[in-house]
Design an enzyme around this catalytic site. Sequence first.
Site, PDB file in Angstrom:
ATOM      1  N   SER A  33     -38.881 -48.677  -0.736  1.00 19.37           N
ATOM      2  CA  SER A  33     -39.246 -49.329   0.488  1.00 19.37           C
ATOM      3  C   SER A  33     -40.193 -50.571  -0.001  1.00 19.37           C
ATOM      4  CB  SER A  33     -39.913 -48.675   1.561  1.00 19.37           C
ATOM      5  OG  SER A  33     -39.190 -47.544   2.198  1.00 19.37           O
ATOM      6  N   HIS A  64     -34.927 -52.667   3.274  1.00 18.46           N
ATOM      7  CA  HIS A  64     -33.931 -52.199   2.185  1.00 18.46           C
ATOM      8  C   HIS A  64     -32.759 -53.283   2.328  1.00 18.46           C
ATOM      9  CE1 HIS A  64     -35.278 -48.329   0.873  1.00 18.46           C
ATOM     10  NE2 HIS A  64     -36.140 -48.508   1.918  1.00 18.46           N
ATOM     11  N   HIS A  86     -31.081 -43.050   3.638  1.00 14.69           N
ATOM     12  CA  HIS A  86     -32.037 -41.882   3.864  1.00 14.69           C
ATOM     13  C   HIS A  86     -31.378 -41.023   4.594  1.00 14.69           C
ATOM     14  CE1 HIS A  86     -34.556 -45.422   2.756  1.00 14.69           C
ATOM     15  NE2 HIS A  86     -35.390 -44.904   2.475  1.00 14.69           N
ATOM     16  N   TYR A  88     -32.973 -39.673   7.211  1.00 13.57           N
ATOM     17  CA  TYR A  88     -33.024 -39.618   8.519  1.00 13.57           C
ATOM     18  C   TYR A  88     -32.268 -40.607   9.059  1.00 13.57           C
ATOM     19  CZ  TYR A  88     -35.639 -44.059   6.349  1.00 13.57           C
ATOM     20  OH  TYR A  88     -36.107 -45.008   5.842  1.00 13.57           O
ATOM     21  N   GLU A  89     -31.415 -41.327   8.328  1.00 13.69           N
ATOM     22  CA  GLU A  89     -30.772 -42.390   9.058  1.00 13.69           C
ATOM     23  C   GLU A  89     -29.128 -41.607   9.455  1.00 13.69           C
ATOM     24  OE1 GLU A  89     -30.206 -46.425   6.851  1.00 13.69           O
ATOM     25  OE2 GLU A  89     -30.952 -44.909   5.183  1.00 13.69           O
ATOM     26  N   ALA A 116     -42.043 -45.532  -1.653  1.00 16.60           N
ATOM     27  CA  ALA A 116     -43.169 -45.682  -0.993  1.00 16.60           C
ATOM     28  C   ALA A 116     -43.338 -44.221  -0.390  1.00 16.60           C
ATOM     29  CB  ALA A 116     -42.947 -46.478   0.046  1.00 16.60           C
ATOM     30  N   MET A 219     -39.763 -39.447   2.197  1.00 18.25           N
ATOM     31  CA  MET A 219     -38.621 -39.115   2.848  1.00 18.25           C
ATOM     32  C   MET A 219     -37.212 -39.487   2.129  1.00 18.25           C
ATOM     33  SD  MET A 219     -39.457 -40.752   6.733  1.00 18.25           S
ATOM     34  CE  MET A 219     -41.191 -40.479   7.243  1.00 18.25           C
ATOM     35  N   SER A 220     -37.447 -39.469   0.706  1.00 15.99           N
ATOM     36  CA  SER A 220     -36.427 -39.879  -0.166  1.00 15.99           C
ATOM     37  C   SER A 220     -36.629 -39.257  -1.453  1.00 15.99           C
ATOM     38  CB  SER A 220     -36.418 -41.386  -0.244  1.00 15.99           C
ATOM     39  OG  SER A 220     -37.305 -41.807  -0.806  1.00 15.99           O
ATOM     40  N   ASN A 243     -49.949 -45.696   2.077  1.00 11.39           N
ATOM     41  CA  ASN A 243     -50.761 -45.307   3.169  1.00 11.39           C
ATOM     42  C   ASN A 243     -51.197 -43.851   2.909  1.00 11.39           C
ATOM     43  OD1 ASN A 243     -48.166 -44.843   3.819  1.00 11.39           O
ATOM     44  ND2 ASN A 243     -48.409 -45.317   6.055  1.00 11.39           N
ATOM     45  N   HIS A 257     -44.614 -48.035   9.591  1.00  9.98           N
ATOM     46  CA  HIS A 257     -43.875 -48.570   8.438  1.00  9.98           C
ATOM     47  C   HIS A 257     -44.379 -49.795   8.195  1.00  9.98           C
ATOM     48  CE1 HIS A 257     -40.204 -48.882   6.233  1.00  9.98           C
ATOM     49  NE2 HIS A 257     -39.828 -49.974   6.829  1.00  9.98           N
TER      50      HIS A 257
HETATM   51  N1  GU7 Z   1     -47.579 -40.457   5.544  1.00 15.24           N
HETATM   52  C1  GU7 Z   1     -46.595 -40.794   5.035  1.00 15.24           C
HETATM   53  N2  GU7 Z   1     -46.556 -42.133   4.760  1.00 15.24           N
HETATM   54  C2  GU7 Z   1     -45.555 -42.737   4.051  1.00 15.24           C
HETATM   55  N3  GU7 Z   1     -45.539 -44.097   3.474  1.00 15.24           N
HETATM   56  C3  GU7 Z   1     -44.277 -44.152   2.956  1.00 15.24           C
HETATM   57  N4  GU7 Z   1     -43.577 -43.047   3.273  1.00 15.24           N
HETATM   58  C4  GU7 Z   1     -42.217 -42.719   2.902  1.00 15.24           C
HETATM   59  C5  GU7 Z   1     -41.127 -42.953   4.146  1.00 15.24           C
HETATM   60  N5  GU7 Z   1     -40.985 -44.207   4.590  1.00 15.24           N
HETATM   61  C6  GU7 Z   1     -40.233 -44.276   5.684  1.00 15.24           C
HETATM   62  C7  GU7 Z   1     -41.181 -44.745   6.786  1.00 15.24           C
HETATM   63  O1  GU7 Z   1     -42.002 -45.828   6.258  1.00 15.24           O
HETATM   64  C8  GU7 Z   1     -39.039 -45.554   5.486  1.00 15.24           C
HETATM   65  O2  GU7 Z   1     -38.089 -45.010   4.414  1.00 15.24           O
HETATM   66  C9  GU7 Z   1     -44.381 -42.037   4.006  1.00 15.24           C
HETATM   67  C10 GU7 Z   1     -44.240 -40.883   4.491  1.00 15.24           C
HETATM   68  O3  GU7 Z   1     -43.077 -40.392   4.580  1.00 15.24           O
HETATM   69  N6  GU7 Z   1     -45.539 -40.329   5.153  1.00 15.24           N
END
Ligand code: GU7
Length: 284
Positions: A33, A64, A86, A88-89, A116, A219-220, A243, A257
Site C-alpha cells: 500500500s 494500488h 488481497h 479481503y477483496e 504497510a 492483511m497481505s 500506524n 486507511h
Molecule cells: N492496525 C493496522 N494497521 C495497519 N496499517 C496497514 N495495515 C495493513 C492493511 N492495509 C489495508 C488497510 O489500510 C489496505 O490493504 C494495517 C493493519 O492490518 N492493521
Amino acid sequence: SKNTFTYEDVEMIANHILEKVKCRPKLGIICGSGLGKLVDLVEDKEVLPYQEIPGFPVSTVPGHEGKLVFGQLRGKSVVLMQGRAHCYEGYTPQKITLPVRTMKMMGITTLFVTNAAGGVNKKYNIGDIMIIKDHVNLAGFAGVNPLVGVNDEKFGPRFPAMSNAYDLGLRQLALAKAKEIGFSDFVREGVYSMMVGPNFETVTECKILSLLLVDATGMSTIPEVLVAKHCGMRVFGMSLITNVVISEYDSPAHANHQEVLETGERRSKDLQQLVAAIVADLDL
Ligand SMILES: Nc1nc2ncn(CCNC(CO)CO)c2c(=O)[nH]1
C-alpha cells in the site's frame, strides 16, 4: 473467473508476458500500500497492466495501481508488482499468488515483498521500517492458505519447510545497508502476522497478537511468501509501520486507511533508498 491454475496454465501466462517484454528479470518486488513509488527507481521501463495478463487478479484498493513494471534497478533486471490483490477483496489465496508462480516461471529467483502494517510492538513508531524475520500465518489458522489443495511437485513439495522463510543472508545485507545509509534509528527486525481483514483488529485481538510474539500486523504478504518458498525462491520482506494498533480499551483513536497512505507517502523515499541500496549489492 478462474481461481486454480495448473503448471501448464502458469507456463502459458509466463510465456504470454515474456513475448511482450524484452527484460528477463531475476528479482521480483511486490509493492505494498502506497509503496508503488518504488517504480521511480526503475530505468528502461516496460509496463504491463494486470488487465492484459490472463488470470491475473486486478486490485480494487486505493493506493494500488495494478501493473507489472519491468526494467533495470541499480543494474539488476527486475519486475515490480505495482499493486497487489488481497484476500479481503474476495480473491482466493491461489488467485492472489498466481503472479508469484508466474514470476517463478519467468525465471525470478529472489522475491522482495513490501507492505504497510500496524505496529503491535510498543517500541515501534509510525514510519519505522520493519525487516521481516518470520511470520505468524493467522489467516492460515483459519484455512486461508494458497498451498491447500492438489500439490503439483513441479512447483514444490507437498509439505514445504518454512524455517528461514525470510532469507538470513538478505536480512543481514538489509540491516548492514540500513546502518550504512544512516537509517538504523527507524529500521527494525520483527515478526509479521496476517489477518484476512478488511476490518482492522479489535483491541483484544491486538493484545493477543503481542502475546503471539507479533511485532507488526497486516492483511497481505504471507500467501505470496508461502508460494515463493514452496517453489524455491529466496524471500526478503519489509513492512512500513503506517500506524500503531489500538491496544487500549475505550481508546478514542481508530486505525484508518488514509493514515496508511499518508505514512506510505512520507516514508516511501527512504524505503526506495533502502531497497535500492540492497538491490545494488544483491548476488542474483
Ligand atoms: N492496525 C493496522 N494497521 C495497519 N496499517 C496497514 N495495515 C495493513 C492493511 N492495509 C489495508 C488497510 O489500510 C489496505 O490493504 C494495517 C493493519 O492490518 N492493521
